[in-house]
Design a protein around this motif. Structure first.
Motif, PDB file in Angstrom:
ATOM      1  N   ASN A  87       0.971  -0.862   0.451  1.00 38.10           N
ATOM      2  CA  ASN A  87       0.020  -0.102  -0.055  1.00 38.10           C
ATOM      3  C   ASN A  87       0.587   1.247  -0.301  1.00 38.10           C
ATOM      4  O   ASN A  87       0.493   2.502   0.582  1.00 38.10           O
ATOM      5  CB  ASN A  87      -0.928   0.025   1.437  1.00 38.10           C
ATOM      6  N   PHE A  88       2.162   1.070  -0.631  1.00 31.17           N
ATOM      7  CA  PHE A  88       2.576   2.481  -0.613  1.00 31.17           C
ATOM      8  C   PHE A  88       2.315   3.258  -0.850  1.00 31.17           C
ATOM      9  O   PHE A  88       2.162   4.887  -0.563  1.00 31.17           O
ATOM     10  CB  PHE A  88       4.419   1.992  -0.863  1.00 31.17           C
ATOM     11  N   PHE A  89       1.674   3.441  -2.589  1.00 31.44           N
ATOM     12  CA  PHE A  89       0.860   5.405  -2.495  1.00 31.44           C
ATOM     13  C   PHE A  89      -0.834   4.899  -1.618  1.00 31.44           C
ATOM     14  O   PHE A  89      -0.788   6.224  -1.391  1.00 31.44           O
ATOM     15  CB  PHE A  89       0.290   4.577  -3.832  1.00 31.44           C
ATOM     16  N   LEU A  90      -0.815   4.634  -1.166  1.00 33.83           N
ATOM     17  CA  LEU A  90      -1.906   5.041  -0.635  1.00 33.83           C
ATOM     18  C   LEU A  90      -1.533   5.609   0.869  1.00 33.83           C
ATOM     19  O   LEU A  90      -1.993   6.502   1.095  1.00 33.83           O
ATOM     20  CB  LEU A  90      -2.971   3.915  -0.594  1.00 33.83           C
ATOM     21  N   THR A  91      -0.691   5.198   0.911  1.00 36.71           N
ATOM     22  CA  THR A  91       0.397   5.343   2.325  1.00 36.71           C
ATOM     23  C   THR A  91       0.796   6.173   2.286  1.00 36.71           C
ATOM     24  O   THR A  91       0.569   7.796   2.887  1.00 36.71           O
ATOM     25  CB  THR A  91       1.078   4.465   3.395  1.00 36.71           C
ATOM     26  N   VAL A  92       1.036   7.160   0.952  1.00 34.70           N
ATOM     27  CA  VAL A  92       1.926   8.245   0.769  1.00 34.70           C
ATOM     28  C   VAL A  92       1.087   9.160   0.329  1.00 34.70           C
ATOM     29  O   VAL A  92       0.870  10.271   1.198  1.00 34.70           O
ATOM     30  CB  VAL A  92       2.637   7.994  -0.762  1.00 34.70           C
ATOM     31  N   THR A  93      -0.263   8.306  -0.081  1.00 39.68           N
ATOM     32  CA  THR A  93      -1.313   9.705  -0.227  1.00 39.68           C
ATOM     33  C   THR A  93      -2.224  10.208   1.236  1.00 39.68           C
ATOM     34  O   THR A  93      -1.762  11.850   1.513  1.00 39.68           O
ATOM     35  CB  THR A  93      -2.214   8.778  -1.109  1.00 39.68           C
ATOM     36  N   GLY A  94      -1.813   9.559   2.245  1.00 33.45           N
ATOM     37  CA  GLY A  94      -2.377  10.084   3.271  1.00 33.45           C
ATOM     38  C   GLY A  94      -1.228  11.387   3.771  1.00 33.45           C
ATOM     39  O   GLY A  94      -2.022  12.189   3.916  1.00 33.45           O
ATOM     40  N   GLY A  95      -0.272  11.038   3.227  1.00 33.43           N
ATOM     41  CA  GLY A  95       0.859  11.882   4.299  1.00 33.43           C
ATOM     42  C   GLY A  95       0.563  12.936   3.989  1.00 33.43           C
ATOM     43  O   GLY A  95       0.696  14.387   3.639  1.00 33.43           O
ATOM     44  N   LEU A  96       0.345  13.110   2.268  1.00 32.58           N
ATOM     45  CA  LEU A  96       0.301  14.109   1.375  1.00 32.58           C
ATOM     46  C   LEU A  96      -1.149  14.852   1.894  1.00 32.58           C
ATOM     47  O   LEU A  96      -1.264  15.615   1.602  1.00 32.58           O
ATOM     48  CB  LEU A  96       0.481  13.994  -0.052  1.00 32.58           C
ATOM     49  N   SER A  98      -2.682  14.943   3.763  1.00 33.42           N
ATOM     50  CA  SER A  98      -2.695  16.091   5.674  1.00 33.42           C
ATOM     51  C   SER A  98      -2.586  17.028   4.881  1.00 33.42           C
ATOM     52  O   SER A  98      -2.859  18.215   6.134  1.00 33.42           O
ATOM     53  CB  SER A  98      -1.654  14.701   7.297  1.00 33.42           C
ATOM     54  N   VAL A  99      -0.992  17.086   4.582  1.00 36.61           N
ATOM     55  CA  VAL A  99      -0.502  18.802   4.872  1.00 36.61           C
ATOM     56  C   VAL A  99      -1.216  19.386   3.209  1.00 36.61           C
ATOM     57  O   VAL A  99      -1.781  20.872   3.931  1.00 36.61           O
ATOM     58  CB  VAL A  99       0.852  18.203   3.440  1.00 36.61           C
ATOM     59  N   PHE A 100      -2.050  19.153   2.181  1.00 37.19           N
ATOM     60  CA  PHE A 100      -2.733  19.196   1.540  1.00 37.19           C
ATOM     61  C   PHE A 100      -4.490  19.773   1.785  1.00 37.19           C
ATOM     62  O   PHE A 100      -4.629  21.255   1.929  1.00 37.19           O
ATOM     63  CB  PHE A 100      -3.223  18.735   0.274  1.00 37.19           C
ATOM     64  N   SER A 101      -4.878  18.985   2.774  1.00 36.57           N
ATOM     65  CA  SER A 101      -6.324  19.058   3.144  1.00 36.57           C
ATOM     66  C   SER A 101      -6.379  20.712   3.816  1.00 36.57           C
ATOM     67  O   SER A 101      -6.872  21.685   3.854  1.00 36.57           O
ATOM     68  CB  SER A 101      -6.575  18.554   3.893  1.00 36.57           C
ATOM     69  N   ARG A 102      -4.782  20.979   4.725  1.00 37.92           N
ATOM     70  CA  ARG A 102      -4.788  22.633   5.551  1.00 37.92           C
ATOM     71  C   ARG A 102      -4.863  23.206   4.244  1.00 37.92           C
ATOM     72  O   ARG A 102      -5.246  24.519   4.736  1.00 37.92           O
ATOM     73  CB  ARG A 102      -3.817  21.918   5.890  1.00 37.92           C
ATOM     74  N   HIS A 103      -5.114  23.645   2.726  1.00 43.48           N
ATOM     75  CA  HIS A 103      -4.325  24.140   2.312  1.00 43.48           C
ATOM     76  C   HIS A 103      -5.581  24.615   1.578  1.00 43.48           C
ATOM     77  O   HIS A 103      -6.163  24.879   0.415  1.00 43.48           O
ATOM     78  CB  HIS A 103      -3.334  24.789   1.690  1.00 43.48           C
ATOM     79  N   LYS A 104      -6.829  23.403   1.266  1.00 51.22           N
ATOM     80  CA  LYS A 104      -7.688  23.720   0.798  1.00 51.22           C
ATOM     81  C   LYS A 104      -7.411  22.805  -0.621  1.00 51.22           C
ATOM     82  O   LYS A 104      -8.220  22.786  -1.334  1.00 51.22           O
ATOM     83  CB  LYS A 104      -9.044  24.748   1.000  1.00 51.22           C
TER      84      LYS A 104
ATOM     85  N   SER B  77      -9.753   6.281   2.190  1.00 47.51           N
ATOM     86  CA  SER B  77      -7.997   5.745   2.537  1.00 47.51           C
ATOM     87  C   SER B  77      -7.844   5.920   3.719  1.00 47.51           C
ATOM     88  O   SER B  77      -7.314   5.867   4.385  1.00 47.51           O
ATOM     89  CB  SER B  77      -6.952   6.669   1.609  1.00 47.51           C
ATOM     90  N   SER B  78      -9.296   5.628   4.644  1.00 49.74           N
ATOM     91  CA  SER B  78      -9.142   5.120   6.163  1.00 49.74           C
ATOM     92  C   SER B  78      -7.725   4.124   6.379  1.00 49.74           C
ATOM     93  O   SER B  78      -7.245   3.685   6.137  1.00 49.74           O
ATOM     94  CB  SER B  78     -10.248   4.521   6.721  1.00 49.74           C
ATOM     95  N   ARG B  79      -7.115   4.413   7.522  1.00 53.14           N
ATOM     96  CA  ARG B  79      -6.540   4.058   8.173  1.00 53.14           C
ATOM     97  C   ARG B  79      -6.317   2.434   8.126  1.00 53.14           C
ATOM     98  O   ARG B  79      -5.010   1.054   7.658  1.00 53.14           O
ATOM     99  CB  ARG B  79      -5.647   4.513   9.394  1.00 53.14           C
ATOM    100  N   LEU B 110     -10.344   9.600  -6.226  1.00 55.83           N
ATOM    101  CA  LEU B 110     -10.657  10.649  -5.632  1.00 55.83           C
ATOM    102  C   LEU B 110     -10.800  10.512  -4.237  1.00 55.83           C
ATOM    103  O   LEU B 110     -11.529   9.191  -4.111  1.00 55.83           O
ATOM    104  CB  LEU B 110     -11.981  10.358  -6.265  1.00 55.83           C
ATOM    105  N   PRO B 111      -8.950   9.872  -3.640  1.00 54.38           N
ATOM    106  CA  PRO B 111      -8.953   9.545  -2.023  1.00 54.38           C
ATOM    107  C   PRO B 111     -10.320  10.455  -1.261  1.00 54.38           C
ATOM    108  O   PRO B 111      -9.485  11.013  -1.291  1.00 54.38           O
ATOM    109  CB  PRO B 111      -7.670   9.896  -1.873  1.00 54.38           C
ATOM    110  N   CYS B 112     -10.757  10.535  -0.322  1.00 55.79           N
ATOM    111  CA  CYS B 112     -11.543  10.916   0.569  1.00 55.79           C
ATOM    112  C   CYS B 112     -11.056  11.363   1.937  1.00 55.79           C
ATOM    113  O   CYS B 112     -10.206   9.874   2.248  1.00 55.79           O
ATOM    114  CB  CYS B 112     -12.614  10.393   0.930  1.00 55.79           C
ATOM    115  N   PRO B 113     -10.028  11.958   2.348  1.00 57.02           N
ATOM    116  CA  PRO B 113      -8.990  12.703   2.972  1.00 57.02           C
ATOM    117  C   PRO B 113      -9.935  11.924   4.250  1.00 57.02           C
ATOM    118  O   PRO B 113     -10.714  11.535   4.817  1.00 57.02           O
ATOM    119  CB  PRO B 113      -8.465  13.369   3.509  1.00 57.02           C
ATOM    120  N   HIS B 114      -9.271  11.412   5.612  1.00 61.98           N
ATOM    121  CA  HIS B 114     -10.012  10.430   6.434  1.00 61.98           C
ATOM    122  C   HIS B 114      -9.793  11.579   7.684  1.00 61.98           C
ATOM    123  O   HIS B 114     -11.408  10.861   8.567  1.00 61.98           O
ATOM    124  CB  HIS B 114      -7.846   9.632   7.790  1.00 61.98           C
ATOM    125  N   ASP B 115      -9.743  12.679   7.434  1.00 60.17           N
ATOM    126  CA  ASP B 115     -10.698  14.009   8.878  1.00 60.17           C
ATOM    127  C   ASP B 115     -11.683  14.292   8.270  1.00 60.17           C
ATOM    128  O   ASP B 115     -12.306  14.876   8.370  1.00 60.17           O
ATOM    129  CB  ASP B 115      -9.407  14.985   9.127  1.00 60.17           C
TER     130      ASP B 115
END
Lengths: 356, 356
Positions: A87-96, A98-104, B77-79, B110-115
């Motif tokens: 799940n390399f890409f899906l995991t990276v996606t989560g990290g990405l 978490s940053v992007f969503s702060r900026h809408k 992409s939930s944990r 379209l990956p829905c963010p966790h939060d």
DNA sequence: CATAGTATCGTAAACGTTTACGGAGCGCGT
DNA sequence: ACGCGCTCCGTAAACGTTTACGATACTATG
């Protein structure tokens, strides 16, 4: 003016404006948080928008302001990649995210079809202006895509370094360092014939890894033996094959460095078939992408890291290269070598008695 | 001025038209294969477009014709999903794409963010009109998203069935059938106390699976014992926990049906710690999502399928519900239960001697 | 030659937004 | 009265396409 008053085309800011009896310009300003609009009316507009479920049409929006608020992550879902990347890409996606969503900013994934040239695919996606910026993954050693993006002036960051012309931002796992540390550790345990396995050197990763291995050997004054470098797929099957090839050598290794944890499964299987026990007869060290091989006996010594955090880092690198966000992410280094951590196991936990 | 050999950055169709000294309308028609344009000029236009690297701006295009030629695949992409789904989604993606690409449709994920609330996320994406149609995955037992899409008149198909109001197209793995066949097989081997493990019944999958199990038991006249239904995560750890709970029962099962292959790894580990050997002391059957547990000893008896082909099927179901493509995919059934195939292993290969 | 038909092309009006610009109202100081 | 600076809002022009419609030239037919 030749158009008559046709009734509702169903959607649009125009209808919202009519419903509120306000001009369409004011409605737009209210929605976008522009300064010159009365707080009173702004509230009315927002309330009505919420109630009527109005969301701006992206096409019109981005046509006008040339921006989509979407970041693309390009992946090449080749058969092999899919099989082995966990799940390399899906995991990276989560990290990405978490940053992007702060900026809408929204993240979408652009999976290049198996049968299409990645370069052409990317070109199409770029020309369509469907994203504001891009994360490029699975970088090649030389990768035309970077030149394309540079010429098109699309901000981007790469997951994985590359040699290509442009001095672009990237983040990469420290495979160089892993190979180095692995050799150091094995040498400290008395090993001198150390095999390594990595993908083809066309893949930059394959090149880097073996290069790090090679330089580490040099540092220890050990001769580099090409016979001990096995190019194989990063899969369970690849690991099996590595063991197979090594078993055929008359002067085989006492230790092996595998680039992917998954390979260890196959490797274990093959050597055990030959009555060789990892951690006793041969040392095994690996990079751990995902904690899949927890069950292996003896426990695998490996290097691991948080792929999620790598995603965070990569997102910040990208944003720092985008004019609209760079003030929030001031950084000197636009290229990051992401460290890994050694997780000692039992698979290399034996001291080699100096023989021969 | 039909010259100027330098390729400068291409702004739009307007520049292309000027460069060719043709009207912009004709250029557009030429590019889009419209009938009333001279074949001669069409060739010129296509050549120039190719040479200058012109590709139509998607915003303008979709603003005008209300279509994007993009299909979205929504994933959450939930944990937990990420940890355990292996490459399920990437594999499905491959199947979807192989169909879509024949129609020049692009697929984006379209990956829905966790939060973020999946419903709100989807709503935003829909309102932005960034996709023409959608594949919805990880369907809930009742899922508001379907009503949203139906109301917005966006064509969609779901990966996984659901109970929600609208009669929408979907494709789903035949978990019902798996549970049934597993019970049948185990009963045929003499088992009567059969445990089952599945996720919570909020997840439709969890409900369906246990329901199938229950009905199969009924068919064989075996009492349903709630103590033998273990709700657990579909991970290695979940499997460990299942074994743990079952070991605590005073009247434990002689066989167990696990919903995910990954769980078998943990399950094996836990029971072997207790000196119980799968395939001799307890029978184990599972659904195989990805061939991860090949190395298990004894080999796991499981049900498998081609997830890629499931993607193909799902894509066709979707297209058959889109007016523009439905003539190419005439079908009566808009809902498909995808069959699985039994792969016999050793983990249930023993005949239970009738005791009691 | 006149007319109709056909093939090809140019013109301009949409599509839904954002935003530069200017105007209306108002308060306030001169 | 006048001017000036605010605050708020309406108007209309973009953004890059597609496409309905009409224009033109040519061909065939009478």
């Amino acid at each position: 003016m030749a158009h008559g008053g046709k009734t509702r085309p169903m959607k649009g800011i125009r209808q919202l404006a009519e419903h509120l009896d306000i001009s369409i310009g004011t409605v737009s300003r209210a929605l976008n948080g522009k300064p010159d609009v009365n707080e009173e009316t702004r509230k009315r507009v927002l309330a009505a928008a919420e109630q009527l479920g109005y969301v701006a049409n992206q096409s019109g929006r981005s046509l006008r302001q040339g921006t989509t608020n979407v970041i693309g992550l390009m992946i090449q879902s080749s058969r092999e990649t899919v099989e082995n990347s966990d799940n390399f890409f899906l995991t990276v996606t989560g990290g990405l995210q978490s940053v992007f969503s702060r900026h809408k900013l929204d993240l979408i994934m652009l999976p290049c079809p198996h049968d299409e040239d990645p370069y052409e695919y990317l070109k199409r996606m770029v020309a369509r202006r469907i994203v504001d910026a891009l994360i490029i993954s699975e970088t090649q050693r030389v990768d035309k895509r970077f030149d394309l993006l540079a010429k098109a002036k699309i901000p981007f960051a790469a997951l994985g370094r590359s040699l290509s012309g442009t001095q672009h931002p990237w983040a990469d796992l420290d495979f160089d360092g892993v190979a180095n540390a692995a050799v150091d550790r094995l040498v400290a345990h008395g090993h001198r014939r150390i095999a390594v396995s990595a993908p083809s050197s066309d893949i930059n990763l394959g090149f880097i890894f073996v290069d790090g291995y090679r330089r580490a050997l040099e540092r220890h004054g050990i001769d580099y033996d090409p016979a001990l470098v096995i190019r194989a797929k990063s899969s369970e099957q690849g690991g099996y094959q590595v063991a197979d090839e090594l078993l055929r050598l008359e002067n085989g290794p006492t230790a092996v460095i595998l680039i992917y944890e998954l390979m260890a499964i196959g490797f274990y299987r093959r050597v055990m078939e030959a009555g060789i026990i990892p951690g006793r007869d041969i040392a095994v060290v690996s990079f751990r992408e995902a904690p899949r091989a927890k069950f292996l006996q003896p426990a695998l010594t490996c290097f691991r890291t948080s792929v999620h955090d790598l995603g965070v880092e990569l997102a910040e690198i990208l944003l720092s290269s985008m004019p609209a966000y760079s003030h929030e992410y001031p950084r000197k280094a636009r290229q990051t070598v992401w460290p890994l951590e050694l997780i000692p196991g039992e698979s290399d936990a034996f001291q080699l008695t100096v023989k021969k």
